[in-house]
Design a protein around this motif. Structure first.
Motif, PDB file in Angstrom:
ATOM      1  N   ARG A  54      -3.998   3.553   9.780  1.00  0.00           N
ATOM      2  CA  ARG A  54      -2.720   3.415  10.494  1.00  0.00           C
ATOM      3  C   ARG A  54      -2.363   4.685  11.251  1.00  0.00           C
ATOM      4  O   ARG A  54      -1.905   4.639  12.393  1.00  0.00           O
ATOM      5  N   VAL A 102       2.016   1.860  -3.489  1.00  0.00           N
ATOM      6  CA  VAL A 102       0.924   2.400  -4.318  1.00  0.00           C
ATOM      7  C   VAL A 102       0.788   3.913  -4.087  1.00  0.00           C
ATOM      8  O   VAL A 102       0.672   4.701  -5.038  1.00  0.00           O
ATOM      9  N   LEU A 103       0.797   4.321  -2.841  1.00  0.00           N
ATOM     10  CA  LEU A 103       0.667   5.749  -2.531  1.00  0.00           C
ATOM     11  C   LEU A 103       1.869   6.531  -3.064  1.00  0.00           C
ATOM     12  O   LEU A 103       1.726   7.642  -3.590  1.00  0.00           O
ATOM     13  N   TYR A 142       4.077   7.056   4.447  1.00  0.00           N
ATOM     14  CA  TYR A 142       2.734   6.672   4.019  1.00  0.00           C
ATOM     15  C   TYR A 142       1.929   5.919   5.067  1.00  0.00           C
ATOM     16  O   TYR A 142       0.850   6.356   5.453  1.00  0.00           O
ATOM     17  N   VAL A 143       2.430   4.781   5.503  1.00  0.00           N
ATOM     18  CA  VAL A 143       1.543   3.848   6.196  1.00  0.00           C
ATOM     19  C   VAL A 143       2.077   3.313   7.516  1.00  0.00           C
ATOM     20  O   VAL A 143       1.416   2.483   8.147  1.00  0.00           O
ATOM     21  N   LEU A 188      -5.553   2.103  -5.105  1.00  0.00           N
ATOM     22  CA  LEU A 188      -5.180   3.357  -4.443  1.00  0.00           C
ATOM     23  C   LEU A 188      -6.177   3.694  -3.338  1.00  0.00           C
ATOM     24  O   LEU A 188      -5.794   4.140  -2.250  1.00  0.00           O
ATOM     25  N   LEU A 226      -6.031   2.436   4.240  1.00  0.00           N
ATOM     26  CA  LEU A 226      -5.054   1.849   5.158  1.00  0.00           C
ATOM     27  C   LEU A 226      -4.230   2.958   5.829  1.00  0.00           C
ATOM     28  O   LEU A 226      -3.987   2.927   7.044  1.00  0.00           O
ATOM     29  N   ALA A 244      -5.338   1.757  -0.379  1.00  0.00           N
ATOM     30  CA  ALA A 244      -4.123   2.260   0.251  1.00  0.00           C
ATOM     31  C   ALA A 244      -4.416   3.523   1.061  1.00  0.00           C
ATOM     32  O   ALA A 244      -3.869   3.724   2.156  1.00  0.00           O
ATOM     33  N   ILE A 245      -5.289   4.366   0.541  1.00  0.00           N
ATOM     34  CA  ILE A 245      -5.684   5.572   1.276  1.00  0.00           C
ATOM     35  C   ILE A 245      -6.378   5.175   2.580  1.00  0.00           C
ATOM     36  O   ILE A 245      -6.081   5.707   3.653  1.00  0.00           O
ATOM     37  N   ALA A 286       0.842  -1.203   0.000  1.00  0.00           N
ATOM     38  CA  ALA A 286       0.000   0.000   0.000  1.00  0.00           C
ATOM     39  C   ALA A 286       0.881   1.258   0.000  1.00  0.00           C
ATOM     40  O   ALA A 286       0.562   2.256  -0.662  1.00  0.00           O
TER      41      ALA A 286
END
Lengths: 435, 435
Positions: free
Chosen positions: B100, A417-418, B369-370, B90, B96, B93-94, A414
């Motif tokens: 998080r 992807v971002l 990002y995550v 996407l 997630l 992923a957003i 993920a």
């Protein structure tokens, strides 16, 4: 006494930090000192640039020019600190204030966290700042309490290296009461410097004063502007300027106490006390009390208080306590005093204030010294977004990311992807290199 | 690749926020836009004053001049937000990333306290700010993650009213991925405005955009200057500017990962990656890896990354990990990546960083990002005194003083002694009126 209501009250209590008027006396003094009509910002910019360029020499020059004494030795010596004495009553009061403020801040939650899961650990470290400058304003009397109320939260935060600057008296000394308070606090770095020049020294460093990571403490217009201008180069805790109090009183309030609390605000030269009441009868009674108590004050406090009351005090009649609290939140006062029948029932409505003082035994004057919370609180409406000086001001958060391979398997795709959606191909590949 | 050691390394990693050089390209663009050689500060001052004076019209004019599109309607409509779509990968992923970051900040301790004793109650209220502005930079791609990493801590803090500004694309739209992220966050106030003009609108308010209490989020040089100049009028969380990474690697580090992490930094146009290693062999191996990985990158990332590596990357050989950590603390990086045999053993030595990334599976790109912690972290050396965006940035402390008659009997006399020592007679009398 003009009594404001409704829209007129809202307009009178709406303020903009950038539009706080500069008193004519300040502008006149600038012109007398500099030989030209500069804005306070221009004055501060000159001082900051000069101290940055010339260090201690500039610091001495500006202190001579603005404070009327030339401190050849900027640091107060250990011998001077050790020799300082005050009478036993004051010494005991200093000790009590230190103990009360320390006990209060030791209760403030200021810890980090670290959470381990099968995918690794995430958390926040909370670390004290390395080196902090405490600005103690001068004026006509030693602001002992400001030193205590700024330095103690830094000490509780764990800051090891605390340096104090304060303008010297005309004879070049720092008042013994300040030195005694520093001794009680275990502070040994004290410098004879005030105003924008002291802020410059703390921000940029000089041969005598090493630069600090953050500057805390209240000051006059020039100090506030200087802190604003050095922000980024160094940290600042907030922008506390001239003190202010808004009293909310209902018909149960004792007019003597209301008047006494307003005068404790009004005796600051240039102060602008605010009284919001739901009772017209109380407003009348307070006015009578103010006259009597004013006359009984010694000079120069009487003149300053009279000028504040007659020229700048704002008096509002509110329809009910809901409106009174809404007006208080609009004004966002440094001190909000609730002299009402049931002050605790109003606490939930307070959204914007530096401190709330509940009931007739929680007078703000007590909070200035020995109640516990720091008296360095946001002014000028900045309570909309700033807090009183507190432990957090002297600590950093450091985020901690300690993940393992299984976390990367889980969330890495993920992340990639971002990253690609943001056009950051090397970010995506840095993630995928671990998959 | 020039390898720095000892005093030369310390000098290269010592920096002053005020002396960050302005790229020639920026100065050239200013001159082309304004027809004269202005400093970035002068540009920002003009824009702030104009938006303050002319509101939405100025906002449209500056957006047209600087972003190449004239947003007649500044607000993104609810229909536009509702209609935005991105591909399912996407979108997931957003979701997630939101989950998080939210889960991380829900762990942050951010509560007040209220302590009752026989003498009454003292404490701190912790209240969310009323209205917060989130600045999401534009650039060549939608910074979806910046919106998430700034807005979520504000939401966890309890802020009800969050407004987003972001520069529109040349066709006047806001990228659908930003709108999808806003929808996932439940944010409905989104405005087409970027740069200093957006900061001005958030600070002073316009007909379309009501002023906020605090502005958060990273930006380019102009945004950072604008935030610095409006500070006081409004709150700002910190001054995050161009991103930066310092990697500490020992001989156990995989050169492929070190190179990948440096390139994830280097692909930002104008970036200045820093590598500090205790192993000369590793430095040599990383250089070979950098060349290979660079060639494999697509444009424009490859050119930017190559320029960062060749023109600005700093490479340091440290005598041991203690020196490496001391250099990292001196530099105070936004991101500190520890690619060493036992990174957790070094954590206690980290005093100045936005975030610490421990080991080969905690790559900074994942943190962007995550991973969980906000990627909005202090840059430019401000990690000496600032923290990553966090829940506290969106809350105020209000001190609570609710003492009773017995407290006043106990501490009031000392308060009066201190008040008189400070020349504040009316303060002393306000206390004594309750004795």
């Amino acid at each position: 006494m003009q009594v404001l209501e409704g829209a007129a009250a809202r307009a009178a209590l709406t303020r903009s930090f950038d539009e706080i008027p500069v008193p004519d006396a300040v502008l006149a003094r600038i012109e007398a000192t500099f030989g030209e009509a500069l804005s306070p910002e221009q004055v501060v910019e000159r001082i900051l640039a000069d101290v940055r360029a010339r260090g201690d020499d500039a610091l001495r020059d500006w202190t001579e020019k603005l404070d009327g004494t030339r401190p050849e030795v900027l640091a107060v010596s250990g011998a001077e600190i050790a020799a300082a004495q005050v009478d036993e009553e004051l010494h005991a009061a200093i000790r009590l204030a230190v103990a009360r403020v320390r006990a209060f801040y030791e209760q403030q939650p200021a810890h980090g966290f670290l959470n381990h899961t099968p995918e690794g650990a995430l958390g926040q470290l909370v670390r004290p700042l390395s080196r902090v400058g405490v600005y103690v304003p001068g004026g006509l009397a030693p602001l002992i309490s400001t030193l205590i109320h700024t330095a103690v939260p830094a000490q509780v935060a764990g800051v090891q290296d605390i340096v104090v600057t304060t303008p010297p008296a005309r004879d070049g000394t720092v008042h013994p009461a300040i030195l005694v308070a520093a001794r009680e606090l275990g502070i040994t770095q004290i410098y004879r410097a005030g105003g924008a020049q002291a802020i410059a020294a703390l921000a940029y460093g000089t041969a005598s004063i090493a630069a600090v990571d953050k500057i805390a403490g209240p000051g006059n217009l020039f100090v506030v502007i200087a802190k604003r201008l050095v922000y980024g180069q160094t940290g600042i805790e907030s922008l506390p300027g001239p003190t202010e109090t808004l009293v909310v009183a209902d018909d149960s309030a004792d007019p003597r106490h209301v008047a006494a609390d307003l005068l404790a605000q009004a005796e600051h030269n240039g102060a602008e006390p605010v009284l919001v009441s739901t009772s017209r009868a109380l407003l009348v009674a307070v006015q009578a009390e103010l006259s009597g108590q004013l006359e009984a004050l010694p000079e120069p406090n009487r003149s300053w208080a009279r000028d504040s009351v007659l020229s700048r005090m704002k008096v509002v009649l509110a329809a009910d306590l809901n409106e009174a609290l809404a007006l208080a939140n609009l004004y966002a006062p440094e001190h909000l005093c609730l002299l009402t029948r049931d002050p605790w029932s109003l606490l939930g409505q307070v959204t914007r204030a530096g401190g709330v003082f509940l009931g007739e035994y929680s007078m703000e004057a007590l909070g200035d010294y020995v109640a516990g919370p720091s008296h360095v609180m946001p002014t000028g409406g900045t309570a909309r977004f700033m807090s009183p000086v507190n432990v957090r001001d002297f600590q950093n958060i450091i985020s901690v990311v300690g993940l393992n391979a299984s976390a990367v398997q889980h969330i890495g795709p993920a992340g990639a992807v971002l990253a690609r959606a943001e056009g950051l191909e090397a970010h995506a590949r840095a993630i995928e290199s671990r998959l």
